[in-house]
Design a protein around this motif. Structure first.
Motif, short mmCIF file in Angstrom:
data_model
loop_
_atom_site.label_atom_id
_atom_site.label_comp_id
_atom_site.label_asym_id
_atom_site.label_seq_id
_atom_site.Cartn_x
_atom_site.Cartn_y
_atom_site.Cartn_z
N UNK A 7 0.87 -1.17 0.00
CA UNK A 7 0.00 0.00 0.00
C UNK A 7 0.91 1.22 0.00
N UNK A 8 0.70 2.09 -0.97
CA UNK A 8 1.50 3.31 -1.08
C UNK A 8 0.61 4.52 -0.86
N UNK A 9 1.13 5.48 -0.11
CA UNK A 9 0.40 6.71 0.12
C UNK A 9 0.30 7.48 -1.19
N UNK A 10 -0.90 7.92 -1.53
CA UNK A 10 -1.10 8.67 -2.76
C UNK A 10 -0.48 10.06 -2.64
N UNK A 22 -4.68 1.47 5.78
CA UNK A 22 -3.85 0.42 6.37
C UNK A 22 -4.64 -0.33 7.44
N UNK A 23 -5.35 0.40 8.30
CA UNK A 23 -6.14 -0.25 9.36
C UNK A 23 -7.26 -1.10 8.79
N UNK A 24 -7.87 -0.68 7.68
CA UNK A 24 -8.90 -1.49 7.04
C UNK A 24 -8.32 -2.82 6.57
N UNK A 25 -7.09 -2.78 6.05
CA UNK A 25 -6.44 -4.02 5.60
C UNK A 25 -6.10 -4.92 6.78
N UNK A 26 -5.65 -4.34 7.89
CA UNK A 26 -5.31 -5.17 9.05
C UNK A 26 -6.56 -5.81 9.65
N UNK A 27 -7.70 -5.16 9.52
CA UNK A 27 -8.93 -5.77 10.03
C UNK A 27 -9.38 -6.94 9.15
N UNK A 28 -8.83 -7.04 7.95
CA UNK A 28 -9.12 -8.15 7.04
C UNK A 28 -8.11 -9.29 7.18
N UNK A 29 -7.23 -9.20 8.19
CA UNK A 29 -6.29 -10.28 8.44
C UNK A 29 -4.87 -10.03 7.98
N UNK A 30 -4.61 -8.90 7.36
CA UNK A 30 -3.26 -8.57 6.92
C UNK A 30 -2.46 -8.05 8.09
N UNK A 31 -1.16 -8.34 8.11
CA UNK A 31 -0.24 -7.84 9.14
C UNK A 31 0.84 -7.00 8.47
N UNK A 42 4.71 7.25 1.95
CA UNK A 42 4.94 6.05 2.76
C UNK A 42 4.48 4.83 1.97
N UNK A 43 5.26 3.76 2.04
CA UNK A 43 4.89 2.48 1.46
C UNK A 43 4.89 1.44 2.55
N UNK A 44 3.81 0.65 2.63
CA UNK A 44 3.68 -0.37 3.66
C UNK A 44 3.57 -1.73 2.98
N UNK A 45 4.32 -2.71 3.47
CA UNK A 45 4.24 -4.07 2.96
C UNK A 45 3.45 -4.90 3.97
N UNK A 46 2.37 -5.51 3.49
CA UNK A 46 1.50 -6.33 4.33
C UNK A 46 1.64 -7.79 3.93
#
Length: 50
Positions: A7-10, A22-31, A42-46
């Motif tokens: 996920x990359x910040x636009x 990012x929090x929506x993805x973590x609620x779907x089981x991503x870490x 910012x770029x986040x790897x889940x």
């Protein structure tokens, strides 16, 4: 086996909106595995197990 997603910040996205994505993805089981910052974006790897 693990799945990975980035996920990359636009360009003009506020940090609050990015955190919500990012929090929506973590609620779907991503870490969050790692993150980096480059010139204000910012770029986040889940990851999650299949």
């Amino acid at each position: 086996m693990n799945n990975y997603k980035f996920i990359k910040q636009k360009t003009f996205e506020k940090i609050d909106k990015f955190e919500k994505r990012v929090n929506d993805s973590t609620s779907q089981g991503w870490k969050v595995n790692s993150f980096s910052s480059d010139h204000g974006s910012i770029t986040v790897m889940l990851e999650r197990e299949r």
